[in-house]
Design a protein around this motif. Structure first.
Motif, PDB file in Angstrom:
ATOM      1  N   SER A  63       0.850  -1.194   0.000  1.00 47.77           N
ATOM      2  CA  SER A  63       0.000   0.000   0.000  1.00 47.77           C
ATOM      3  C   SER A  63       0.880   1.236   0.000  1.00 47.77           C
ATOM      4  O   SER A  63       1.753   1.386   0.837  1.00 47.77           O
ATOM      5  CB  SER A  63      -0.900   0.009   1.221  1.00 47.77           C
ATOM      6  OG  SER A  63      -0.181   0.431   2.351  1.00 47.77           O
ATOM      7  N   HIS A  65      -0.368   4.418  -0.223  1.00 49.40           N
ATOM      8  CA  HIS A  65      -1.092   5.611   0.227  1.00 49.40           C
ATOM      9  C   HIS A  65      -0.927   6.755  -0.758  1.00 49.40           C
ATOM     10  O   HIS A  65      -0.675   7.893  -0.368  1.00 49.40           O
ATOM     11  CB  HIS A  65      -0.664   6.020   1.628  1.00 49.40           C
ATOM     12  CG  HIS A  65      -1.497   5.371   2.672  1.00 49.40           C
ATOM     13  ND1 HIS A  65      -2.216   6.068   3.605  1.00 49.40           N
ATOM     14  CD2 HIS A  65      -1.762   4.074   2.877  1.00 49.40           C
ATOM     15  CE1 HIS A  65      -2.875   5.213   4.361  1.00 49.40           C
ATOM     16  NE2 HIS A  65      -2.617   3.994   3.955  1.00 49.40           N
ATOM     17  N   GLU A  94      -7.631  12.167   4.055  1.00 51.95           N
ATOM     18  CA  GLU A  94      -7.417  10.753   4.352  1.00 51.95           C
ATOM     19  C   GLU A  94      -5.931  10.398   4.364  1.00 51.95           C
ATOM     20  O   GLU A  94      -5.579   9.217   4.427  1.00 51.95           O
ATOM     21  CB  GLU A  94      -8.126   9.886   3.300  1.00 51.95           C
ATOM     22  CG  GLU A  94      -9.609  10.133   3.187  1.00 51.95           C
ATOM     23  CD  GLU A  94     -10.378   9.485   4.340  1.00 51.95           C
ATOM     24  OE1 GLU A  94      -9.814   8.584   4.978  1.00 51.95           O
ATOM     25  OE2 GLU A  94     -11.520   9.901   4.584  1.00 51.95           O
ATOM     26  N   TYR A  96      -3.811  10.614   1.941  1.00 51.04           N
ATOM     27  CA  TYR A  96      -3.295  10.080   0.685  1.00 51.04           C
ATOM     28  C   TYR A  96      -2.514  11.140  -0.089  1.00 51.04           C
ATOM     29  O   TYR A  96      -2.862  12.321  -0.048  1.00 51.04           O
ATOM     30  CB  TYR A  96      -4.439   9.550  -0.182  1.00 51.04           C
ATOM     31  CG  TYR A  96      -4.700   8.083   0.038  1.00 51.04           C
ATOM     32  CD1 TYR A  96      -4.284   7.139  -0.885  1.00 51.04           C
ATOM     33  CD2 TYR A  96      -5.328   7.644   1.197  1.00 51.04           C
ATOM     34  CE1 TYR A  96      -4.498   5.790  -0.676  1.00 51.04           C
ATOM     35  CE2 TYR A  96      -5.550   6.293   1.427  1.00 51.04           C
ATOM     36  CZ  TYR A  96      -5.131   5.370   0.479  1.00 51.04           C
ATOM     37  OH  TYR A  96      -5.335   4.033   0.686  1.00 51.04           O
ATOM     38  N   GLU A 123      -2.388   3.496  -5.640  1.00 50.85           N
ATOM     39  CA  GLU A 123      -3.440   2.524  -5.356  1.00 50.85           C
ATOM     40  C   GLU A 123      -4.699   2.688  -6.201  1.00 50.85           C
ATOM     41  O   GLU A 123      -5.633   1.902  -6.063  1.00 50.85           O
ATOM     42  CB  GLU A 123      -3.804   2.566  -3.874  1.00 50.85           C
ATOM     43  CG  GLU A 123      -2.618   2.261  -2.985  1.00 50.85           C
ATOM     44  CD  GLU A 123      -2.983   2.244  -1.510  1.00 50.85           C
ATOM     45  OE1 GLU A 123      -4.124   1.917  -1.179  1.00 50.85           O
ATOM     46  OE2 GLU A 123      -2.110   2.590  -0.696  1.00 50.85           O
ATOM     47  N   ARG A 322     -13.255  10.820  -2.591  1.00 54.55           N
ATOM     48  CA  ARG A 322     -13.949   9.945  -1.644  1.00 54.55           C
ATOM     49  C   ARG A 322     -14.357   8.627  -2.297  1.00 54.55           C
ATOM     50  O   ARG A 322     -14.200   7.554  -1.725  1.00 54.55           O
ATOM     51  CB  ARG A 322     -15.193  10.656  -1.097  1.00 54.55           C
ATOM     52  CG  ARG A 322     -14.902  11.556   0.091  1.00 54.55           C
ATOM     53  CD  ARG A 322     -16.200  12.005   0.749  1.00 54.55           C
ATOM     54  NE  ARG A 322     -16.816  13.113   0.039  1.00 54.55           N
ATOM     55  CZ  ARG A 322     -16.506  14.398   0.246  1.00 54.55           C
ATOM     56  NH1 ARG A 322     -15.581  14.724   1.129  1.00 54.55           N
ATOM     57  NH2 ARG A 322     -17.109  15.347  -0.428  1.00 54.55           N
ATOM     58  N   LEU A 325     -11.364   6.373  -2.774  1.00 57.31           N
ATOM     59  CA  LEU A 325     -10.846   5.813  -1.528  1.00 57.31           C
ATOM     60  C   LEU A 325     -11.755   4.702  -1.016  1.00 57.31           C
ATOM     61  O   LEU A 325     -11.283   3.714  -0.456  1.00 57.31           O
ATOM     62  CB  LEU A 325     -10.686   6.919  -0.483  1.00 57.31           C
ATOM     63  CG  LEU A 325      -9.589   7.928  -0.846  1.00 57.31           C
ATOM     64  CD1 LEU A 325      -9.494   9.032   0.190  1.00 57.31           C
ATOM     65  CD2 LEU A 325      -8.245   7.225  -0.973  1.00 57.31           C
ATOM     66  N   ARG A 326     -13.046   4.846  -1.255  1.00 54.76           N
ATOM     67  CA  ARG A 326     -13.951   3.772  -0.846  1.00 54.76           C
ATOM     68  C   ARG A 326     -13.646   2.497  -1.630  1.00 54.76           C
ATOM     69  O   ARG A 326     -13.625   1.412  -1.058  1.00 54.76           O
ATOM     70  CB  ARG A 326     -15.408   4.211  -1.068  1.00 54.76           C
ATOM     71  CG  ARG A 326     -16.106   4.515   0.251  1.00 54.76           C
ATOM     72  CD  ARG A 326     -17.532   4.938   0.026  1.00 54.76           C
ATOM     73  NE  ARG A 326     -17.632   6.397  -0.024  1.00 54.76           N
ATOM     74  CZ  ARG A 326     -18.458   7.083  -0.789  1.00 54.76           C
ATOM     75  NH1 ARG A 326     -19.281   6.449  -1.610  1.00 54.76           N
ATOM     76  NH2 ARG A 326     -18.480   8.395  -0.743  1.00 54.76           N
ATOM     77  N   GLN A 327     -13.381   2.640  -2.896  1.00 55.73           N
ATOM     78  CA  GLN A 327     -12.995   1.464  -3.685  1.00 55.73           C
ATOM     79  C   GLN A 327     -11.707   0.855  -3.165  1.00 55.73           C
ATOM     80  O   GLN A 327     -11.578  -0.357  -3.039  1.00 55.73           O
ATOM     81  CB  GLN A 327     -12.786   1.846  -5.150  1.00 55.73           C
ATOM     82  CG  GLN A 327     -14.050   2.092  -5.920  1.00 55.73           C
ATOM     83  CD  GLN A 327     -13.719   2.440  -7.369  1.00 55.73           C
ATOM     84  OE1 GLN A 327     -13.049   1.702  -8.074  1.00 55.73           O
ATOM     85  NE2 GLN A 327     -14.189   3.587  -7.815  1.00 55.73           N
ATOM     86  N   ILE A 328     -10.749   1.711  -2.862  1.00 56.33           N
ATOM     87  CA  ILE A 328      -9.454   1.216  -2.399  1.00 56.33           C
ATOM     88  C   ILE A 328      -9.620   0.426  -1.107  1.00 56.33           C
ATOM     89  O   ILE A 328      -8.989  -0.604  -0.908  1.00 56.33           O
ATOM     90  CB  ILE A 328      -8.472   2.400  -2.205  1.00 56.33           C
ATOM     91  CG1 ILE A 328      -8.081   2.958  -3.577  1.00 56.33           C
ATOM     92  CG2 ILE A 328      -7.253   1.980  -1.431  1.00 56.33           C
ATOM     93  CD1 ILE A 328      -7.216   4.197  -3.525  1.00 56.33           C
ATOM     94  N   ARG A 329     -10.505   0.905  -0.253  1.00 57.26           N
ATOM     95  CA  ARG A 329     -10.747   0.195   1.004  1.00 57.26           C
ATOM     96  C   ARG A 329     -11.592  -1.052   0.805  1.00 57.26           C
ATOM     97  O   ARG A 329     -11.884  -1.771   1.754  1.00 57.26           O
ATOM     98  CB  ARG A 329     -11.476   1.119   1.977  1.00 57.26           C
ATOM     99  CG  ARG A 329     -10.629   2.271   2.448  1.00 57.26           C
ATOM    100  CD  ARG A 329     -11.194   2.873   3.713  1.00 57.26           C
ATOM    101  NE  ARG A 329     -10.818   4.278   3.781  1.00 57.26           N
ATOM    102  CZ  ARG A 329     -11.555   5.275   3.342  1.00 57.26           C
ATOM    103  NH1 ARG A 329     -12.759   5.035   2.827  1.00 57.26           N
ATOM    104  NH2 ARG A 329     -11.131   6.511   3.431  1.00 57.26           N
ATOM    105  N   GLU A 331     -14.736  -1.180   0.048  1.00 57.53           N
ATOM    106  CA  GLU A 331     -16.140  -1.052   0.412  1.00 57.53           C
ATOM    107  C   GLU A 331     -17.010  -1.287  -0.817  1.00 57.53           C
ATOM    108  O   GLU A 331     -16.640  -0.940  -1.935  1.00 57.53           O
ATOM    109  CB  GLU A 331     -16.424   0.349   0.969  1.00 57.53           C
ATOM    110  CG  GLU A 331     -15.608   0.661   2.212  1.00 57.53           C
ATOM    111  CD  GLU A 331     -15.807   2.096   2.673  1.00 57.53           C
ATOM    112  OE1 GLU A 331     -16.810   2.714   2.289  1.00 57.53           O
ATOM    113  OE2 GLU A 331     -14.939   2.588   3.420  1.00 57.53           O
TER     114      GLU A 331
END
Lengths: 350, 350
Positions: A63, A65, A94, A96, A123, A322, A325-329, A331
């Motif tokens: 990762s 970031h 966040e 990043y 990422e 946003r 980042l949701r995709q990266i996590r 979710e």
DNA sequence: CTGAAAGCGCTTACAG
DNA sequence: CTGAAAGCGCTTACAG
């Protein structure tokens, strides 16, 4: 640049193992470390000015970031600057970082903004569309086949797995239209460039729909012959656009609105059009209203009121960050196609 | 995102050791590999779509092939966009990537653009000054003490070890002045904002020097009360500047030039000033010349000829990139303070 | 001409 | 409560 202290150096200084240092520095939940060694380690880290090696972390944790932003060329157009600023805001909150790419491939298999993710140096990708057009098909394919986190800005790729943030140009135009017609306009002249982008289609459709709500009104379209040149960096190309506007204004716009009634309006796709129109109408035809669907790269300097509705690029950029980042996590997304409503139309006094 | 193939996978497929694969893929000079295995390895790499892991490389080689660019805020000002574009050009030609930072520290010891280098995620810093001011002293100190490759743009830090690229504002003004005076002007009114930046000092000095070459001529200065707000993102702040200009124009500039002779001139620090002035002089005082020392964020839309001399930001950005890369490569620099001469003054017809 | 081995700096199951 | 060890993916002296 001299060699930086590592976790080993701290371990040696305190007399513990590197693992212990790592546990303390990362506040590892599972491991309880005695307060004494804990403090000793923290102090040593401070004293040595220890900074974790990001490359090692990225390798170990897979990762970085960091996020790749693809932006074709021109940073001098306000749209792109504002969008990028919004992305920066969204990423910063966040923690990043941001790598900036153009669409170049440098002879690689993939363009660099894709390559960077495949290299694990980033990422995910935020792709800023140049004129509403989607990324190339082969790019989309490699993004999909590699499952790369991706958000397109100001475009709308056909594959529904690809997330996007787009701006509601149609609604912006619709609201401006309704406002003008509600204030009594019977005729609206829509002055647009000849470029065949989705954005322009949407705007024209928005005005048409507004007019449909007000029987007896009409929307007339006048098209400025202009195909984009994509190098706003140069003052001369700006001034070419200006020249075009002036010419077209005299030849086509002014004659058309000569018989307009008070309250009738001209809606301009670009700020620069509105500005020229306003100066042309300076003494005369004061009763014709002017509206603009973008602020353009330039402030409006007319001596008159202009009704303006702008896309919210700053907010859109934040949303794009946003969404990525949701995709990266990992979710799951209820909705991966975000449409940003425009600012409400408002009159600006200048 | 699925796991990417590694050098091991290739080795396994071909039946050689990972080292051999590495030698082939890197065209290692010392090692001669038989053409047979060589081809087999290259084919396997292609088939597996192998892409080297950048994080691992960065860790091993202590080189990220990436540069940090620090830019405080606004990407919407044409200056910054152009400068950044130049930097991109300069880096791309050497295969370097670009991380974009603002000046934020996020609670870290250092601002992120420094942190990124200390983390080995970037190899050097290009710092874009906001208004000609140098980086903070504590930043400069940590850059120096850590020997970080650094180039300041549009500023000139006191420590002579710090490289910089600056723009010759004085010469730009000087050349404009000489041109106007050479064409017969006896009086030049310099219209500048009240901000006390180095740039403004230099420009004023440049005009003064030009005047000194032409005995009997004079430079008058008129100062627009304006302190920068640093958020050009907003159309409203643009329009505030416009308002100010208009007001000051009526109250101060117009009265002063009322008794100017034909050939006398007004030199404007900003494009927006020149534009307002040009519209104000539209019918009258045609014989007064107008010059501008920047294009500003906005094209000049006046109905007149404007003499313009602009800093070469694009070229400056490229030079900054080159200068930084030379430091990264450890080359010794004959001169680490580059001064970029301006474009020659030219009349633009609008 | 080719490979086994060490190591870049970190993290984290695993074992005491 | 703490540490020894393996491993992330790569490169490169060193030894055959």
């Amino acid at each position: 640049m001299k060699a930086r202290p590592t976790i080993k150096d701290i371990a040696a200084q305190v007399g513990v193992s590197p693992s212990t240092v790592s546990y303390v520095l990362n506040d590892s939940a599972n491991h309880k470390i005695s307060e004494g060694t804990r403090q000793a380690i923290l102090q040593a880290a401070k004293a040595l000015q220890y900074i974790p090696n990001g490359a090692a972390r990225a390798l170990r944790n897979n990762s970085s970031h960091c996020v790749s932003v693809a932006l074709e060329k021109t940073l001098t157009q306000a749209r792109f600057g504002t969008l990028l600023q919004g992305i920066r805001n969204g990423l910063r909150s966040e923690g990043y970082w941001l790598m900036l790419f153009d669409f170049d491939s440098r002879g690689q298999l993939y363009p660099e903004f894709i390559e960077s993710v495949l290299q694990s140096r980033s990422e995910g990708i935020i792709y800023i569309s140049s004129d509403g057009s989607d990324p190339e098909p082969e790019w989309r394919e490699s993004i999909l086949s590699n499952h790369l986190p991706f958000v397109g800005c100001d475009c709308c790729p056909p594959e529904e797995e690809l997330a996007s943030v787009s701006f509601d140009y149609e609604r912006g135009a619709f609201e401006v239209g309704c406002r003008l017609l509600g204030e009594g306009a019977r005729r609206i002249l829509y002055w647009r460039p000849s470029v065949q982008t989705d954005q322009e289609q949407y705007r024209q459709e928005g005005l048409r729909q507004a007019s449909a709500l007000y029987p007896g009104t009409e929307v007339i379209v006048s098209t400025l012959p202009y195909e984009s040149a994509e190098d706003g960096a140069d003052v001369f190309s700006h001034s070419q656009v200006s020249q075009l506007c002036k010419q077209h204004l005299v030849q086509d716009i002014i004659p058309r609105i000569a018989q307009f009634q008070p309250g009738d309006a001209v809606v301009c796709a670009w700020g620069v059009m509105a500005r020229h129109l306003a100066s042309a109408l300076n003494g005369t035809l004061r009763s014709v209203k002017i509206a603009s669907l973008s602020a353009g790269e330039t402030p409006l300097l007319a001596e008159s009121r202009v009704l303006i509705s702008r896309p919210r690029f700053l907010y859109g950029g934040e949303e794009a960050a946003r969404l990525l980042l949701r995709q990266i996590r990992g979710e799951t997304l209820a909705n991966n196609r975000i449409v940003i409503p425009p600012e409400s139309p408002q009159y600006i006094e200048l």
